[in-house]
Design a protein around this motif. Structure first.
Motif, mmCIF file in Angstrom:
data_model
loop_
_atom_site.group_PDB
_atom_site.id
_atom_site.type_symbol
_atom_site.label_atom_id
_atom_site.label_comp_id
_atom_site.label_asym_id
_atom_site.label_seq_id
_atom_site.Cartn_x
_atom_site.Cartn_y
_atom_site.Cartn_z
ATOM 1 N N LEU A 91 0.839 -1.186 0.000
ATOM 2 C CA LEU A 91 0.000 0.000 0.000
ATOM 3 C C LEU A 91 0.876 1.238 0.000
ATOM 4 C CD1 LEU A 91 -2.593 -1.039 2.745
ATOM 5 C CD2 LEU A 91 -2.522 -1.644 0.298
ATOM 6 N N VAL A 92 0.447 2.257 -0.768
ATOM 7 C CA VAL A 92 1.101 3.566 -0.682
ATOM 8 C C VAL A 92 0.013 4.594 -0.370
ATOM 9 C CG1 VAL A 92 3.090 3.072 -2.168
ATOM 10 C CG2 VAL A 92 0.965 3.869 -3.225
ATOM 11 N N GLY A 93 0.325 5.529 0.522
ATOM 12 C CA GLY A 93 -0.634 6.577 0.861
ATOM 13 C C GLY A 93 -0.740 7.582 -0.275
ATOM 14 N N VAL A 94 -1.957 8.055 -0.544
ATOM 15 C CA VAL A 94 -2.173 9.133 -1.525
ATOM 16 C C VAL A 94 -3.158 10.137 -0.927
ATOM 17 C CG1 VAL A 94 -1.603 7.877 -3.666
ATOM 18 C CG2 VAL A 94 -3.927 7.729 -2.730
ATOM 19 N N PRO A 113 -2.686 2.388 -4.327
ATOM 20 C CA PRO A 113 -2.831 3.711 -3.704
ATOM 21 C C PRO A 113 -4.018 3.717 -2.735
ATOM 22 C CG PRO A 113 -2.799 3.851 -6.124
ATOM 23 C CD PRO A 113 -3.025 2.425 -5.756
ATOM 24 N N VAL A 114 -3.761 4.100 -1.497
ATOM 25 C CA VAL A 114 -4.818 4.178 -0.483
ATOM 26 C C VAL A 114 -4.916 5.626 0.008
ATOM 27 C CG1 VAL A 114 -5.588 3.380 1.793
ATOM 28 C CG2 VAL A 114 -4.485 1.772 0.217
ATOM 29 N N THR A 115 -6.103 6.184 -0.129
ATOM 30 C CA THR A 115 -6.362 7.557 0.318
ATOM 31 C C THR A 115 -6.196 7.634 1.831
ATOM 32 O OG1 THR A 115 -7.918 7.777 -1.497
ATOM 33 C CG2 THR A 115 -8.138 9.362 0.313
ATOM 34 N N ARG A 116 -5.593 8.731 2.326
ATOM 35 C CA ARG A 116 -5.340 8.731 3.773
ATOM 36 C C ARG A 116 -6.475 9.329 4.599
ATOM 37 N NH1 ARG A 116 -0.351 13.010 4.219
ATOM 38 N NH2 ARG A 116 -1.419 14.697 3.162
ATOM 39 N N TRP A 117 -7.329 10.174 4.001
ATOM 40 C CA TRP A 117 -8.371 10.808 4.831
ATOM 41 C C TRP A 117 -9.616 9.929 4.977
ATOM 42 C CZ3 TRP A 117 -12.897 11.673 2.171
ATOM 43 C CH2 TRP A 117 -12.829 11.874 0.781
ATOM 44 N N HIS A 134 -13.104 3.257 2.182
ATOM 45 C CA HIS A 134 -13.340 2.578 0.905
ATOM 46 C C HIS A 134 -12.075 1.862 0.427
ATOM 47 C CE1 HIS A 134 -14.374 1.825 -3.296
ATOM 48 N NE2 HIS A 134 -13.158 2.309 -3.562
ATOM 49 N N ASP A 135 -10.966 2.589 0.392
ATOM 50 C CA ASP A 135 -9.745 2.028 -0.180
ATOM 51 C C ASP A 135 -9.214 0.856 0.644
ATOM 52 O OD1 ASP A 135 -9.587 3.618 -2.434
ATOM 53 O OD2 ASP A 135 -8.274 5.115 -1.516
ATOM 54 N N PHE A 136 -9.228 0.991 1.955
ATOM 55 C CA PHE A 136 -8.642 -0.063 2.782
ATOM 56 C C PHE A 136 -9.624 -1.207 3.003
ATOM 57 C CE2 PHE A 136 -4.993 -1.176 5.480
ATOM 58 C CZ PHE A 136 -5.530 -2.285 6.112
#
Ligand code: HBI
Ligand code: FE
Length: 285
Positions: A91-94, A113-117, A134-136
């Protein structure tokens, strides 16, 4: 350290893009999440994981159990320690939505890519943009499935050609109707594997239980020709016979001529049954 921003910026995209690297990655800044955010995550997790038992496919249920993320917003590095040995994904934070070419390049290299907020209190059920829930919760369990792991890399690698051929919307529909809104047939019945469904409580039930909505057997060309909406429940879903069907159907397909044939045609509106088509689960009398 700044609290993860959930405001819409001047770019029109929600998220904090300032300070992102050239590949749009950012640190997760896990320590900046507030107790309220962790509590919101726990409630979202509790609600959705209850539905997962009865509605999600086996691979999702197994993946989610291996991630152990019920107690608060998970650390991406902890998930990476599970993902790396299992399927080689990281995973990379975006900051949020990122440009298509950048998104494809990450996937092609097995970086998700995983959104951080995290979404706010008033938008617990559905939002248009991806957030960390959603992403995680939606995507990462499926990254532990070997078929989905391979498929996403292939999808990333297919991006450049689709863009060069001016056929990106056709390729994006494959992702939409599988990774985001895909259903799969299992021995017990129809199950969800798409992250867009599984991260929404309303749509998880709607996609399997609504009697009217159109469900068609998965067919890659039909999917590439079918439009979709991003701001309401889907009007139609596509059903895989198994997860490996995704790879089997796509590796044998030469996308070039398909793009060439259909890229300038108007998409088939979602929810439309074409002459001769038989919805999933119905047999000819
Ligand atoms: N960026 N963060 C993020 N998440 C997505 O799902 C995403 C994206 N950028 C482009 C994109 N999806 C799609 O338009 C591509 O699959 C075509
Ligand atoms: Fe998604």
């Amino acid at each position: 350290m700044k609290t993860p921003c959930t405001e819409t910026t001047t770019s029109g995209l929600r998220g904090e893009y300032e300070g992102a690297a050239d590949d749009y990655t950012v640190g997760q800044h896990w320590h900046a999440y507030t107790p309220e955010m962790h509590d919101r995550w726990r409630r979202l997790h509790a609600r959705q994981s209850a539905l997962v038992e009865t509605h999600a496919c086996a691979a999702f249920r197994e993946g989610l159990a291996r991630l152990d993320c019920a107690d608060g917003i998970p650390r991406f590095e902890d998930a990476n320690a599970v993902l790396g040995p299992a399927t080689g994904w990281q995973l990379v934070g975006v900051p949020g939505f990122i440009p298509d070419a950048v998104f494809f390049d990450h996937l092609a290299h097995r970086r998700f890519p995983v959104t951080r907020w995290l979404r706010e209190e008033h938008e617990l059920d559905y939002l248009v943009e991806p957030d960390v829930f959603h992403d995680f919760f939606g995507h990462v369990p499926m990254l532990l499935d070997p078929t989905i792991a391979d498929f996403l890399e292939l999808y990333g690698k297919a991006g450049a050609r689709a863009m060069a051929m001016d056929a990106l919307p056709m390729l994006a529909r494959i992702y939409w109707y599988t990774i985001e809104f895909g259903l799969v047939r299992e021995t017990e019945g129809l199950r969800v594997f798409g992250a867009g469904i599984i991260s929404s409580s309303g749509e998880t039930q709607f996609s399997l239980e609504d009697r009217e909505v159109l469900r068609l057997p998965f067919d890659p060309v039909r999917v590439m020709r079918t439009g979709y909406t991003i701001d309401s429940f889907q009007k139609g879903y596509f059903v895989l016979e198994s997860l490996p069907q995704l790879i089997e159907d796509l590796v044998g397909l030469d996308f070039g001529p398909v793009y060439e044939r259909w890229r300038h045609e108007a998409p088939i509106p979602a929810g439309t049954l074409l002459t001769g088509e038989i919805p999933f689960g119905e047999t000819i009398a």
